[in-house]
Design an enzyme around this catalytic site. Structure first.
Site, mmCIF file in Angstrom:
data_model
loop_
_atom_site.group_PDB
_atom_site.id
_atom_site.type_symbol
_atom_site.label_atom_id
_atom_site.label_comp_id
_atom_site.label_asym_id
_atom_site.label_seq_id
_atom_site.Cartn_x
_atom_site.Cartn_y
_atom_site.Cartn_z
ATOM 1 N N CYS A 109 10.628 98.332 -12.202
ATOM 2 C CA CYS A 109 9.350 98.108 -13.059
ATOM 3 C C CYS A 109 8.029 98.184 -11.813
ATOM 4 O O CYS A 109 8.234 97.120 -11.153
ATOM 5 C CB CYS A 109 9.519 97.032 -13.546
ATOM 6 S SG CYS A 109 8.012 96.225 -14.385
ATOM 7 N N CYS B 194 5.895 94.893 -12.195
ATOM 8 C CA CYS B 194 6.494 93.736 -11.586
ATOM 9 C C CYS B 194 6.867 94.002 -10.140
ATOM 10 O O CYS B 194 6.409 92.709 -9.587
ATOM 11 C CB CYS B 194 8.164 93.959 -12.154
ATOM 12 S SG CYS B 194 8.262 94.028 -13.812
#
Length: 147
Positions: A66, A69
């Site tokens: 991600c 992230c």
């Protein structure tokens, strides 16, 4: 010594300084960040909930694939150190701990959830990475809440 050899020696020295090679850094005391960051799994979830009875736990649900992230991770880990133990950052890899992401009904990544006394704080979710300034404001707001 030739210019090329001198350059290689200087470069090796700089790399050694940057990486801490040969400095005994691996045996140094843990940084404040390391003390305030914990990987959360099913195996240690109960321990993390016990910690939430003494202080705020911020559950950080994310994944290695991600991009937001990965962008937020170094920032929130640094903030965990800067806040000096006011909260524990509990990092949850949703691919490794699907049961925890299901328990918290995680739909988007990254998702931050404030937890006190083993319960999610009301209106505590932060979805996405809003940038450091807004992240600090969100953390401050969670610290101000009593669970």
């Amino acid at each position: 010594m030739s210019k090329c050899k001198r350059f290689v020696c200087v470069l090796a020295g700089v790399l050694a300084l940057i990486t801490g090679f040969g400095s005994g850094a691996a045996s140094a005391a843990p940084s404040p960040m390391a003390e305030n960051v914990m990987t959360v799994t099913s195996a240690n979830y109960a321990e993390v909930m016990d910690i939430s009875r003494q202080k705020l736990v911020i559950m950080d649900f994310g994944a290695t694939w991600c991009p937001p992230c990965r962008q937020m991770k170094p920032v929130i880990e640094r903030l965990a150190g800067e806040y000096g133990g006011k909260f524990l950052l509990g990092e949850v890899d949703v691919d490794q701990s699907r049961d925890l992401s299901t328990r918290y009904n995680i739909r988007y990544l990254p998702t931050l959830v404030g937890v006190r006394n083993a319960a999610e704080l009301p209106s505590s979710r932060n979805i996405g990475y809003p940038g450091e300034t807004k992240l600090r404001a969100w953390i401050d707001a969670q610290l101000a809440k009593k669970g």
